[in-house]
Design a protein around this motif. Structure first.
Motif, PDB file in Angstrom:
ATOM      1  N   VAL A   1       0.833  -1.210   0.000  1.00  0.00           N
ATOM      2  CA  VAL A   1       0.000   0.000   0.000  1.00  0.00           C
ATOM      3  C   VAL A   1       0.868   1.261   0.000  1.00  0.00           C
ATOM      4  O   VAL A   1       0.671   2.162  -0.818  1.00  0.00           O
ATOM      5  N   LEU A   2       1.832   1.336   0.903  1.00  0.00           N
ATOM      6  CA  LEU A   2       2.597   2.564   1.066  1.00  0.00           C
ATOM      7  C   LEU A   2       3.661   2.746  -0.014  1.00  0.00           C
ATOM      8  O   LEU A   2       3.756   3.810  -0.626  1.00  0.00           O
ATOM      9  N   THR A   3       4.439   1.710  -0.287  1.00  0.00           N
ATOM     10  CA  THR A   3       5.540   1.852  -1.241  1.00  0.00           C
ATOM     11  C   THR A   3       5.073   1.690  -2.674  1.00  0.00           C
ATOM     12  O   THR A   3       5.350   2.537  -3.525  1.00  0.00           O
ATOM     13  N   VAL A   4       4.345   0.618  -2.962  1.00  0.00           N
ATOM     14  CA  VAL A   4       3.976   0.327  -4.345  1.00  0.00           C
ATOM     15  C   VAL A   4       2.810   1.196  -4.809  1.00  0.00           C
ATOM     16  O   VAL A   4       2.887   1.827  -5.868  1.00  0.00           O
TER      17      VAL A   4
ATOM     18  N   ALA B   1      11.828   1.552 -10.788  1.00  0.00           N
ATOM     19  CA  ALA B   1      11.247   0.685 -11.821  1.00  0.00           C
ATOM     20  C   ALA B   1       9.921   1.254 -12.326  1.00  0.00           C
ATOM     21  O   ALA B   1       9.669   1.302 -13.539  1.00  0.00           O
ATOM     22  N   ILE B   2       9.078   1.685 -11.416  1.00  0.00           N
ATOM     23  CA  ILE B   2       7.792   2.269 -11.804  1.00  0.00           C
ATOM     24  C   ILE B   2       8.012   3.569 -12.564  1.00  0.00           C
ATOM     25  O   ILE B   2       7.387   3.820 -13.600  1.00  0.00           O
ATOM     26  N   ALA B   3       8.931   4.401 -12.081  1.00  0.00           N
ATOM     27  CA  ALA B   3       9.219   5.670 -12.752  1.00  0.00           C
ATOM     28  C   ALA B   3       9.845   5.448 -14.125  1.00  0.00           C
ATOM     29  O   ALA B   3       9.528   6.167 -15.079  1.00  0.00           O
TER      30      ALA B   3
ATOM     31  N   GLY C   1       2.544   5.527  -7.299  1.00  0.00           N
ATOM     32  CA  GLY C   1       1.718   6.520  -7.984  1.00  0.00           C
ATOM     33  C   GLY C   1       2.426   7.857  -8.091  1.00  0.00           C
ATOM     34  O   GLY C   1       2.404   8.515  -9.135  1.00  0.00           O
ATOM     35  N   ALA C   2       3.083   8.262  -7.015  1.00  0.00           N
ATOM     36  CA  ALA C   2       3.844   9.509  -7.048  1.00  0.00           C
ATOM     37  C   ALA C   2       5.031   9.395  -8.009  1.00  0.00           C
ATOM     38  O   ALA C   2       5.346  10.346  -8.738  1.00  0.00           O
TER      39      ALA C   2
END
Length: 112
Positions: free
Chosen positions: A14-17, A79-81, A22-23
């Protein structure tokens, strides 16, 4: 088994992923839309990973100064960014220069 967070899997997800990811997605998309280089995305994710670790510490009594957990958060956010940056840059290239480039996949383009 390698633990991804000192707070548990649900808190990590929830907090990291979800929230941090999202940020990271929005920050990388914004940098790509401004034609900024990728190294700036990596630098911004260093700051965001610190913020995510602070929230683990402040909200769930996680360890604040843990290099391992900081590195895990940084890798996930980067990775997400990176995915967001490449998706946005590909869309930019094929829509802004349609006479030069054609989409060859979701993350790449080719010369016409």
């Amino acid at each position: 088994m390698i633990w991804l967070s000192d707070d548990g899997a649900l808190v990590f997800f929830v907090l990291t992923v979800a929230i941090g990811g999202g940020a990271a997605y929005l920050a990388a998309r914004s940098l790509a839309l401004g034609w900024r280089p990728f190294w700036k995305v990596a630098a911004y994710m260093l700051l965001l990973a610190g913020a995510v670790r602070f929230f683990h510490y402040a909200l769930f009594d996680g360890e604040l100064l843990s290099a391992y957990y900081y590195l895990v958060a940084y890798v996930v956010l980067l990775a997400i960014a990176g995915l967001a940056y490449r998706l946005t840059r590909t869309t930019q290239m094929v829509t802004q220069y349609p006479w030069l480039y054609a989409r060859s996949g979701p993350l790449s383009w080719r010369d016409r």
